[in-house]
Design an enzyme around this catalytic site. Structure first.
Site, mmCIF file in Angstrom:
data_model
loop_
_atom_site.group_PDB
_atom_site.id
_atom_site.type_symbol
_atom_site.label_atom_id
_atom_site.label_comp_id
_atom_site.label_asym_id
_atom_site.label_seq_id
_atom_site.Cartn_x
_atom_site.Cartn_y
_atom_site.Cartn_z
ATOM 1 C CG ASP A 52 -1.971 -1.012 1.180
ATOM 2 O OD1 ASP A 52 -2.770 -1.091 2.102
ATOM 3 O OD2 ASP A 52 -1.985 -1.764 0.184
ATOM 4 C CD GLU A 54 6.662 -1.317 -2.612
ATOM 5 O OE1 GLU A 54 5.829 -2.111 -3.074
ATOM 6 O OE2 GLU A 54 7.860 -1.596 -2.440
ATOM 7 C CE1 TYR A 55 -3.077 4.189 -4.630
ATOM 8 C CE2 TYR A 55 -2.661 2.993 -6.665
ATOM 9 C CZ TYR A 55 -3.391 3.925 -5.950
ATOM 10 O OH TYR A 55 -4.403 4.619 -6.561
ATOM 11 C CD GLU A 132 -25.797 -11.956 -12.365
ATOM 12 O OE1 GLU A 132 -25.144 -12.394 -13.321
ATOM 13 O OE2 GLU A 132 -26.336 -10.843 -12.348
ATOM 14 C CE LYS A 134 -32.862 -9.748 -4.921
ATOM 15 N NZ LYS A 134 -32.531 -8.558 -4.193
ATOM 16 C CG ASP A 136 -28.655 -7.459 1.249
ATOM 17 O OD1 ASP A 136 -29.431 -6.610 0.766
ATOM 18 O OD2 ASP A 136 -28.834 -7.989 2.359
ATOM 19 C CE1 TYR A 245 -27.773 -5.547 -11.310
ATOM 20 C CE2 TYR A 245 -26.268 -5.889 -9.470
ATOM 21 C CZ TYR A 245 -27.436 -5.348 -9.983
ATOM 22 O OH TYR A 245 -28.240 -4.607 -9.190
ATOM 23 C CE LYS A 349 -29.427 -10.786 -13.592
ATOM 24 N NZ LYS A 349 -28.375 -9.788 -13.514
ATOM 25 C CE LYS A 373 -35.655 -11.490 -0.978
ATOM 26 N NZ LYS A 373 -35.425 -10.064 -1.064
ATOM 27 C CB CYS A 467 -25.770 3.333 39.272
ATOM 28 S SG CYS A 467 -24.971 1.764 38.889
ATOM 29 C CB CYS A 470 -23.112 1.324 42.846
ATOM 30 S SG CYS A 470 -22.997 2.815 41.853
ATOM 31 C CB CYS A 485 -22.758 4.501 37.020
ATOM 32 S SG CYS A 485 -21.996 4.153 38.607
ATOM 33 C CB CYS A 490 -20.018 1.278 40.005
ATOM 34 S SG CYS A 490 -21.454 0.322 39.455
HETATM 35 S S1 IVH Z 1 -30.757 -7.708 -12.235
HETATM 36 C C1 IVH Z 1 -33.286 -5.477 -15.280
HETATM 37 N N1 IVH Z 1 -28.849 -8.831 -10.832
HETATM 38 O O1 IVH Z 1 -31.884 -6.653 -6.503
HETATM 39 C C2 IVH Z 1 -32.221 -5.832 -14.303
HETATM 40 N N2 IVH Z 1 -30.279 -7.300 -9.718
HETATM 41 O O2 IVH Z 1 -34.614 -7.012 -5.559
HETATM 42 C C3 IVH Z 1 -32.763 -6.122 -12.959
HETATM 43 N N3 IVH Z 1 -29.692 -6.940 -7.358
HETATM 44 O O3 IVH Z 1 -33.245 -3.887 -8.171
HETATM 45 C C4 IVH Z 1 -31.747 -6.323 -11.905
HETATM 46 N N4 IVH Z 1 -27.966 -8.303 -7.298
HETATM 47 O O4 IVH Z 1 -30.830 -3.698 -7.236
HETATM 48 C C5 IVH Z 1 -29.886 -7.973 -10.817
HETATM 49 N N5 IVH Z 1 -27.094 -9.886 -9.740
HETATM 50 C C6 IVH Z 1 -28.108 -9.029 -9.727
HETATM 51 C C7 IVH Z 1 -28.483 -8.341 -8.556
HETATM 52 C C8 IVH Z 1 -29.582 -7.480 -8.591
HETATM 53 C C9 IVH Z 1 -28.714 -7.454 -6.610
HETATM 54 C C10 IVH Z 1 -30.702 -5.985 -6.854
HETATM 55 C C11 IVH Z 1 -31.092 -4.919 -7.851
HETATM 56 C C12 IVH Z 1 -32.589 -5.096 -8.014
HETATM 57 C C13 IVH Z 1 -32.959 -5.769 -6.725
HETATM 58 C C14 IVH Z 1 -34.272 -6.490 -6.807
#
Ligand code: IVH
Length: 736
Positions: A52, A54-55, A132, A134, A136, A245, A349, A373, A467, A470, A485, A490
């Site tokens: 780090d 060096e960067y 892929e 999802k 969060d 994505y 997808k 989910k 408290c 005590c 406190c 205490c």
């Molecule tokens: S695709 C038309 N891919 O989850 C494209 N969404 O609950 C639609 N999200 O609004 C989204 N990971 O913000 C896509 N690999 C992923 C995702 C992803 C997280 C989110 C995204 C979406 C929300 C829906």
């Protein structure tokens, strides 16, 4: 993105740049390429190949060249991530294509149903799916024009979001420029998720705790909150990451060879929002060599990866047929917690984009994708009562007693609700139904109360005036949210201080534990921290459950803790606002814990990242005679009070015992190397300017330390070169 040949070349270039004191302005583009390469290795590949520091040195060189030659600054220079001014507000902007959400599935039946519809709509017997994570986090959309990032926005209501370009530029894994033109693209809108890794989130919460602030419930809130901070410099410190994505829209460079488009239909369907300049061709299929990457979703992910984005290139999984999807998602849920970031499911997808276009979308979600989910980490339960606990610093913390409920595989029965302000903010009452969350390995938190389901029987939470342990009066300063406190004797505080001292992150006295501390304290066998090292083991041996083996283990653990490094001891002392990180900073700046007794607040503040509040707290701790007495007792009991890593060489030289301090930017040496050099020659590093300082070594842009040193005539102020000469021939050193 980088071929092995390019990697080798950039690595060699890096070494060359690191070996010279000053990089020439003619090499500015090469230097930028080198820095972008290292950013890529660090933020995208997670595999850095320079230190780090060096960067940082190379980055500083670029800053210097740009400062000396303002004409050479370019918008995609790595320096342009930093230095932009405060945002005053976030203007609303329209997404080029509305940001849709995803339909959800929770079990195999839902997925089978999704697949059946997909096969009906496409007429294809076996569909290939790309799976892929999802992510969060907080969703964003970004526009690149002529390879430059021009705009970034939050999701907002899906049609309009807030413009957060300055903040997004501080996310290191997002390139400020990306070679889309290589693929014939002029303007492109891409989507993804900004998130905080679990490690960054823990560090962030640790920082909040050190400041006495309540932690955030989950990395998602931390990420979305960070994007809306007004000061991009603070955003930079949050260590955000981004996964991209989806490509929602693009136009191509005029004259670029355009085969027939499938994506054009998608963009039309998505009803683009703004006017497009006439001389560019919209919605074309992208070509990379002979293969069209954008004819599949997995190709899109690869293209984004090749353009330098962190896309789920390594995380994605291609599967034919829905049974393979079902097997994969079930298996993946088991390893969910092994990822370095939070996900709340997987996204499935349809991989073929021509098929996606055939399936189209509803007003809410695309028909070609579905989220699977995972088990919710949220649950609702009843807040039955509130108890007040006294911590080691005397802070009286309200703890919500809940109807026990299972969240993410753990039963939760009580949760800290921190302080009065927090209770007000979350609108909590006894009898409320509350939504709780346990994100990964984060301590469970109350997300919110559900006032809509109140019956009228709920009661306000009353804070005690005394408290609870005590019975002495409680106090609260104006700038603090907690009641305290202030009776240092205490019993609750004493016990909590001992529990903290023996805990895993502090002195790590294995097999001691909270239960034993409480037991020994209640029986009068342990009354303070030094007492840990003078326990009456004859008496303990008579207690139930303490056989020879457990006593031997305990004795060995206590004995071993005497050799813990100094930073652990400093953390174990339980000084307010001094968490593990601060303890390490302090330990690194001293040789011997008793040096802290002689430092004033100003000197303490000269340590890295130590501000007024922390300095004040450390100062107060070391000015308290009782605390110093305790430290002397610990020393006598055999605890290690020195920073061993910094102990000096025993070889006598003319510099033996001379004190050194470095200030400003050194151009030839790394600060740590310079300090090591001084120590090797018998010198001692100190952290502040005082009459005890012998040499102040001044680098570029030296500030207040230099000014202060000028006022003390005994301090010898020398340059980096003079320091190097001194190191080469220490015996000729003049006594300052
Ligand atoms: S695709 C038309 N891919 O989850 C494209 N969404 O609950 C639609 N999200 O609004 C989204 N990971 O913000 C896509 N690999 C992923 C995702 C992803 C997280 C989110 C995204 C979406 C929300 C829906």
């Amino acid at each position: 993105m980088y071929t092995p040949g390019q990697t080798k070349q950039l690595q060699a270039q890096t070494q060359m740049f690191l070996s010279i004191p000053s990089i020439d302005k003619d090499d500015i583009e090469t230097l930028r390429q080198v820095l972008r390469f290292h950013e890529y290795r660090y933020y995208i590949e997670n595999d850095p190949i320079v230190a780090d520091s060096e960067y940082d040195r190379l980055f500083k060189q670029l800053e210097r060249i740009e400062a000396e030659n303002p004409g050479l600054v370019s918008p995609s220079s790595p320096t342009q991530r930093v230095g932009s001014s405060l945002n005053q507000s976030f203007p609303t902007v329209q997404h080029l294509v509305p940001m849709l959400s995803l339909d959800n599935s929770y079990n195999a039946e839902d997925l089978i149903d999704f697949d059946r519809k997909a096969r009906e709509l496409t007429g294809v017997e076996t569909i290939e799916y790309c799976i892929e994570p999802k992510f969060d986090g907080a969703s964003i959309s970004m526009i690149y024009e002529n390879d430059l990032l021009t705009r970034a926005a939050t999701r907002g209501d899906g049609v309009e979001g807030e413009e957060i370009t300055a903040n997004i530029k501080r996310v290191r894994s997002i390139p400020l420029s990306a070679p889309f033109s290589k693929f014939g693209v002029q303007q492109i809108e891409i989507r993804g998720e900004v998130l905080m890794t679990k490690a960054a989130f823990h560090k962030y919460n640790e920082g909040l705790a050190e400041q006495g602030l309540p932690p955030l419930a989950n990395p998602r809130n931390a990420a979305s909150g960070s994007l809306r901070i007004k000061d991009p410099a603070i955003v930079a410190k949050r260590n955000l990451e981004a996964f991209l994505y989806h490509i929602s829209y693009y136009t191509t460079v005029p004259g670029f060879q355009l085969p027939a488009s499938s994506l054009s239909e998608r963009n039309e369907e998505n009803t683009r929002n703004d006017n497009n300049p006439a001389d560019i061709t919209e919605n074309s299929k992208l070509e990379t060599g002979n293969s069209s990457l954008l004819s599949t979703h997995s190709g899109t992910i690869q293209l984004l990866w090749e353009c330098g984005f962190r896309s789920p290139q390594k995380e994605k999984k291609l599967v034919r047929g829905i049974q393979g999807v079902i097997d994969y998602v079930k298996a993946f849920e088991q390893v969910r917690d092994d990822l370095p970031y939070e996900i709340d499911g997987l996204v499935i997808k349809v991989n073929d984009i021509a098929l996606q276009d055939k399936m189209g979308m509803t007003t809410h979600h695309p028909r070609w994708a579905i989220a699977f989910k995972f088990k919710a980490r949220q649950a609702t339960t009843k807040l039955k009562a509130v108890e007040f606990q006294v911590g080691r610093t005397g802070a009286v913390t309200p703890v919500a007693k809940l109807e026990p409920v299972a969240v993410g595989g753990v039963t939760v029965g009580s949760i800290s609700i921190h302080n009065e302000e927090y209770i007000k903010e979350k609108d909590l009452m006894i009898g409320d139904t509350v939504l709780i969350e346990r994100a990964g390995d984060v301590i469970p938190q109350i997300v919110k109360s559900l006032p809509d389901v109140r019956t009228g029987e709920e009661r306000h939470i009353q804070f005690p005036k005394q408290c609870p342990v005590c019975k002495s009066g409680l106090f609260k300063t104006e700038d603090e949210a907690v009641w305290r406190c202030i009776n240092i004797e205490c019993p609750a505080q004493v016990v909590e201080r001992i529990i903290h001292f023996v805990s895993k992150d502090a002195m790590d006295i294995k097999s001691f534990g909270e239960a034993n501390v409480r037991k020994f304290y209640d029986l009068g066998l342990l009354k303070d921290i030094p007492g840990i090292y003078a326990l009456d083991f004859d008496a303990i041996g008579k207690l139930e459950g303490f056989g020879k083996k457990s006593i031997d283990n305990l004795l060995a653990a206590i004995e071993a803790s005497k050799q813990q490094p100094l930073h652990r001891l400093i953390y174990a002392l339980g000084i307010r606002f001094v968490g593990e990180t601060t303890a390490k900073t302090v330990a690194n700046a001293i040789h011997d814990v008793f040096e802290l007794e002689h430092m004033n607040e100003e000197q303490l503040q000269q340590m890295e990242d130590i501000g007024v509040k922390v300095a004040q707290s450390i100062y107060t701790f070391f000015q308290n005679g009782e605390n110093i007495k305790m430290l002397h007792q610990l020393k006598e009991l055999g605890l290690q009070m020195y920073n061993l890593k910094r102990s000096v060489s025993t070889e006598a030289t003319a510099l033996q015992g001379q004190t050194f301090l470095f200030t400003g930017t050194l151009l030839k040496l790394k600060r740590s190397d310079a300090e090591a050099m001084a120590e090797k020659n018998g010198g001692k590093i100190v952290s502040g300017v005082s009459s005890k300082l012998n040499y102040l070594v001044v680098g570029e842009d030296a500030g207040s330390k230099l000014e202060k040193a000028k006022k003390i005539n005994t301090v010898k102020i020398i340059t980096e070169d003079e320091f190097l000469e001194l190191m080469e021939a220490p015996d000729t050193a003049p006594t300052p």
